[in-house]
Design a protein around this motif. Structure first.
Motif: not given
Length: 191
Positions: A38-49, A65-67
């Motif tokens: 699963i790719h965690i979008p940059p907008s989530v990583i940077n702003n939405k804990e 096994d991976f994210a």
């Protein structure tokens, strides 16, 4: 492709809400879900804990096994290290590569060849020379960009530990045929 032996399927759906992504994942057979990255979008990583926590729960529920994190700049990712599986990310030069954490086990490097799906996107680095100087053997360099069946025999000789397919599959008239041509030539996956 999962039924045919695809080891990992990257799921990059930046325009889906988290709920839509969750429904998408539920449509994948239970026996294959652990191979989803699963790719965690940059907008989530940077702003939405709070949404980041939901992604972690989804990733753990499928025993992935991976994210995949699209950035290494995140103020709170380290707070969740014990809850995240191994990580993959994308890099475009050695400066980005040396900043990766020990949780990163796969680094997508692109473009290795002229891109099939992005017009005018071509390599600006001689990756074969560049990779010889990288000093983190625990991080698998993954070739991305312009990979066709003709490239598979030389990918590992260039120093890559694996490869990823995008445009060569989704722009093909017969995607499964191209998939088979690529993966049947991969001596590491199919000795």
């Amino acid at each position: 492709m999962l039924k045919r032996g695809l080891p990992l399927l990257h799921v990059r759906k930046p325009n889906l809400t988290f709920e839509q992504l969750q429904l998408w994942v539920e449509n994948i057979s239970y026996q294959h879900r652990h191979r989803l990255v699963i790719h965690i979008p940059p907008s989530v990583i940077n702003n939405k804990e709070e949404v980041f926590k939901q992604y972690i729960e989804l990733i753990n529920s499928i025993k992935a096994d991976f994210a995949h994190l699209s950035t290494t700049d995140c103020s709170f990712v380290n707070n969740y290290r014990s809850k995240l599986p191994y990580l993959s990310t994308s890099v475009h030069n050695s400066t980005e590569y040396v900043k990766l954490s020990t949780r990163h086990k796969r680094a997508f490097i692109s473009p290795v060849f002229t891109s099939i799906s992005k017009r005018g996107y071509h390599p600006t680095v001689d990756w074969q020379k560049e990779i010889q100087h990288w000093s983190f053997p625990m991080i698998c360099p993954v070739a991305l960009g312009g990979i066709t069946p003709a490239h598979i025999p030389i990918i590992h000789d260039m120093g890559f530990g694996d490869f990823a397919l995008l445009g060569t599959i989704w722009q093909a008239a017969e995607p499964l045929k191209i998939f088979d041509l690529c993966y049947k030539q991969d001596l590491l996956l199919f000795p």
